[in-house]
Design an enzyme around this catalytic site. Structure first.
Site, PDB file in Angstrom:
ATOM      1  N   HIS A   1      -4.732   1.473 -53.106  1.00  0.00           N
ATOM      2  CA  HIS A   1      -4.658   2.225 -51.711  1.00  0.00           C
ATOM      3  C   HIS A   1      -5.650   1.412 -50.781  1.00  0.00           C
ATOM      4  O   HIS A   1      -5.856   2.096 -49.743  1.00  0.00           O
ATOM      5  CB  HIS A   1      -4.980   3.741 -51.679  1.00  0.00           C
ATOM      6  CG  HIS A   1      -4.204   4.610 -52.526  1.00  0.00           C
ATOM      7  ND1 HIS A   1      -4.777   5.707 -53.504  1.00  0.00           N
ATOM      8  CD2 HIS A   1      -2.840   4.620 -52.579  1.00  0.00           C
ATOM      9  CE1 HIS A   1      -3.577   6.386 -53.903  1.00  0.00           C
ATOM     10  NE2 HIS A   1      -2.436   5.880 -53.510  1.00  0.00           N
TER      11      HIS A   1
ATOM     12  N   HIS B   1      -8.039   9.801 -49.588  1.00  0.00           N
ATOM     13  CA  HIS B   1      -6.478   9.620 -49.497  1.00  0.00           C
ATOM     14  C   HIS B   1      -6.023  10.421 -50.594  1.00  0.00           C
ATOM     15  O   HIS B   1      -6.038  10.134 -51.776  1.00  0.00           O
ATOM     16  CB  HIS B   1      -6.192   8.050 -49.891  1.00  0.00           C
ATOM     17  CG  HIS B   1      -4.823   7.924 -49.878  1.00  0.00           C
ATOM     18  ND1 HIS B   1      -4.303   6.993 -49.182  1.00  0.00           N
ATOM     19  CD2 HIS B   1      -3.892   8.152 -50.703  1.00  0.00           C
ATOM     20  CE1 HIS B   1      -3.156   6.880 -49.164  1.00  0.00           C
ATOM     21  NE2 HIS B   1      -2.678   7.563 -50.231  1.00  0.00           N
TER      22      HIS B   1
ATOM     23  N   GLY C   1      -0.205  10.033 -55.055  1.00  0.00           N
ATOM     24  CA  GLY C   1      -1.367   9.251 -55.874  1.00  0.00           C
ATOM     25  C   GLY C   1      -2.548   9.827 -55.111  1.00  0.00           C
ATOM     26  O   GLY C   1      -2.254   9.834 -53.710  1.00  0.00           O
TER      27      GLY C   1
ATOM     28  N   ARG D   1      -0.658  12.078 -62.492  1.00  0.00           N
ATOM     29  CA  ARG D   1      -1.724  11.611 -63.376  1.00  0.00           C
ATOM     30  C   ARG D   1      -2.790  12.100 -63.656  1.00  0.00           C
ATOM     31  O   ARG D   1      -3.200  12.771 -62.834  1.00  0.00           O
ATOM     32  CB  ARG D   1      -2.173  10.073 -62.574  1.00  0.00           C
ATOM     33  CG  ARG D   1      -1.054   9.106 -62.202  1.00  0.00           C
ATOM     34  CD  ARG D   1      -1.733   7.782 -61.597  1.00  0.00           C
ATOM     35  NE  ARG D   1      -0.682   6.940 -61.367  1.00  0.00           N
ATOM     36  CZ  ARG D   1      -0.559   6.597 -60.177  1.00  0.00           C
ATOM     37  NH1 ARG D   1      -1.450   6.987 -58.786  1.00  0.00           N
ATOM     38  NH2 ARG D   1       0.223   5.593 -59.509  1.00  0.00           N
TER      39      ARG D   1
ATOM     40  N   GLY E   1      -0.538  12.619 -47.547  1.00  0.00           N
ATOM     41  CA  GLY E   1       0.429  13.767 -47.557  1.00  0.00           C
ATOM     42  C   GLY E   1      -0.427  15.003 -47.295  1.00  0.00           C
ATOM     43  O   GLY E   1      -0.334  15.819 -46.633  1.00  0.00           O
TER      44      GLY E   1
ATOM     45  N   GLY F   1      -3.912  15.340 -47.396  1.00  0.00           N
ATOM     46  CA  GLY F   1      -5.155  15.317 -46.564  1.00  0.00           C
ATOM     47  C   GLY F   1      -4.744  15.413 -45.095  1.00  0.00           C
ATOM     48  O   GLY F   1      -5.565  16.108 -44.647  1.00  0.00           O
ATOM     49  N   GLU F   2      -3.582  15.079 -44.839  1.00  0.00           N
ATOM     50  CA  GLU F   2      -3.173  14.993 -43.342  1.00  0.00           C
ATOM     51  C   GLU F   2      -2.571  16.590 -42.916  1.00  0.00           C
ATOM     52  O   GLU F   2      -2.688  16.945 -41.611  1.00  0.00           O
ATOM     53  CB  GLU F   2      -2.148  14.230 -43.070  1.00  0.00           C
ATOM     54  CG  GLU F   2      -2.594  12.614 -43.089  1.00  0.00           C
ATOM     55  CD  GLU F   2      -1.696  11.470 -43.045  1.00  0.00           C
ATOM     56  OE1 GLU F   2      -0.591  11.997 -42.759  1.00  0.00           O
ATOM     57  OE2 GLU F   2      -1.858  10.710 -43.476  1.00  0.00           O
TER      58      GLU F   2
END
Ligand code: ADP
Length: 397
Positions: A181, A209, A213, A242, A332, A334-335
């Site tokens: 990333h 982030h 992922g 994951r 996605g 975090g925002e």
């Protein structure tokens, strides 16, 4: 100046064409199920109708690049009249091993390095190289730039990137932490310094982030000093599917108990674990929240585990940097998810981290979500990996 950005995954190709005069997107789209049954393509030109999930013939990535070119030139859905209008192509490339700490214009040496790193990024690097070679063949003379996911993290010190395994494995096989990333961490940490009005030469930033992922990086004076993903993206945080950090002995234990190979177990740890594996509900945090609200205990557990791991990692990086000026949330979750941000920050109250509850309810835009008297600035910085790739490409040509 027009820059085409290509992001080739194992069976997909995402693209965006930018007009760099004003950094606007002229067209974007995605080719999916490349080389699989029923490949499809969606194309969205700015200011007019495109097409969605169109069935296409796409046996390989070269065919996908060809279809992207056709769509960009098309009389109805196209946005340019000749490919010579495209000044360069920026390619997202997963792995450069220890070879590059910045983006590079593609030449034979760069292609050799991408090929040498096939073992390190078996799903992505081969697709990335095919994308580059397809552009060379179909757009002769147009420069290609490789923007590596690993490059930003190459400034990590040895003590952060080495694994405590026999040193010979590092020497022989380059086994170490690389981090991923990178384009996002680079873009968001720079925006955090700018938007958060920090001193670029005296700043300690943590970038969270948090998407499907997920990874965190610690950035001192604009340089990455640690990050949570490792040799592969499997290390670190709990993610959508994951597992993140676990005792490596778990691999052998599952393999023995279930009669599976190491490859099969790793596939489970990559694709069937994380919040999806724990909850049994979904890898999508919106589904988890819904299930959790309906009383699903495992969905709640998965969310709590995810947040706990994020908070522990942030705490670890505060120690690694001996302080922190700013924590920036992106991607996605975090925002968009104020509850998740508040849950992470609740672990950091002892540091004087205070959120402005009203601001934290907002989403999807650059904003300060901490209070005036918070000891640490907390920001939301939407990531834009494609634009970051376009900017890097422009800078190099
Ligand atoms: P990736 O690029 O790794 O696929 P994204 O950064 O697009 O991931 O993030 C996707 C994830 O973000 C989704 O799985 C979802 O859990 C989360 N997400 C997106 N929008 C929201 C939202 N409004 N509220 C909560 N979570 C969200």
């Amino acid at each position: 100046m027009k820059i085409l950005v290509l992001n080739c995954g194992s069976s997909s190709l995402k693209y965006q064409l930018f007009d760099m005069e004003n950094e606007s997107v002229l067209a974007k789209g995605i080719c999916e199920k490349i080389g699989l049954d029923a490949p499809q393509m969606s194309h969205t030109p700015a200011g007019k109708d495109g097409f969605k999930d169109k069935k296409v013939v796409m046996p390989d990535h070269k065919a996908a690049v060809q279809l992207v070119i056709e769509a960009l030139l098309d009389k109805e859905v196209g946005v340019i009249s000749d490919m010579s209008e495209v000044d360069a192509v920026g390619h997202r490339v997963l792995h450069a091993g220890m070879h590059y700490s910045a983006s590079v214009v593609v030449n034979d040496d760069v292609k050799r390095v991408i090929r040498e790193c096939f073992d390190l990024g078996p799903l992505h690097n081969p697709a990335n190289l095919i994308g580059i070679e397809a552009c060379e063949a179909l757009m002769p003379g147009t420069p290609n730039v490789a923007v590596f996911d690993t490059a930003f993290h190459q400034t990590m010190p040895e003590k952060a990137y080495m694994y405590a395994i026999p040193y010979e494995y590092f020497k022989k096989y380059d086994i170490r932490k690389y981090g991923f990333h990178g384009t996002s961490h680079s873009y968001v940490s720079k925006r955090a310094i700018d938007f958060g009005k920090l001193d670029p030469n005296n700043s300690k930033v943590i970038v969270c982030h948090l998407g499907n992922g997920a990874s965190i990086s610690a950035v001192v004076n604009g340089k990455c000093v640690d990050t949570s993903m490792g040799l592969t993206p499997l290390e670190g945080l709990i993610m959508g599917t994951r597992c993140g950090d676990i005792d490596p002995a778990v691999v052998q234990y599952i393999a023995n108990k279930e009669g599976k190979s190491v490859d099969e177990v790793l596939n489970i740890l990559n694709k069937k674990s994380g919040v999806a594996g724990v909850s049994g509900v979904s890898s999508d945090f919106r589904d988890l929240e819904k299930a959790s609200n309906e009383g699903n205990e495992r969905a709640k557990l998965a969310f709590d585990m995810f947040i706990y791991k994020v908070a522990k990692t942030v705490g670890g990086y505060i120690a690694a940097m001996n302080g922190v000026d700013c924590i920036a949330f992106t991607a996605g979750l975090g925002e968009n998810d104020g509850k998740a941000r508040a849950a992470v920050c609740s672990y950091l109250e002892f540091l004087g981290v205070k959120l402005d509850d009203e601001m934290n309810k907002l989403r999807g835009k650059e904003m300060v979500i901490s209070t005036e008297d918070s000891k640490v600035k907390v920001l939301v910085i939407p990531t834009n990996e494609e634009l970051a790739i376009a900017r890097e490409t422009l800078a190099l040509i």
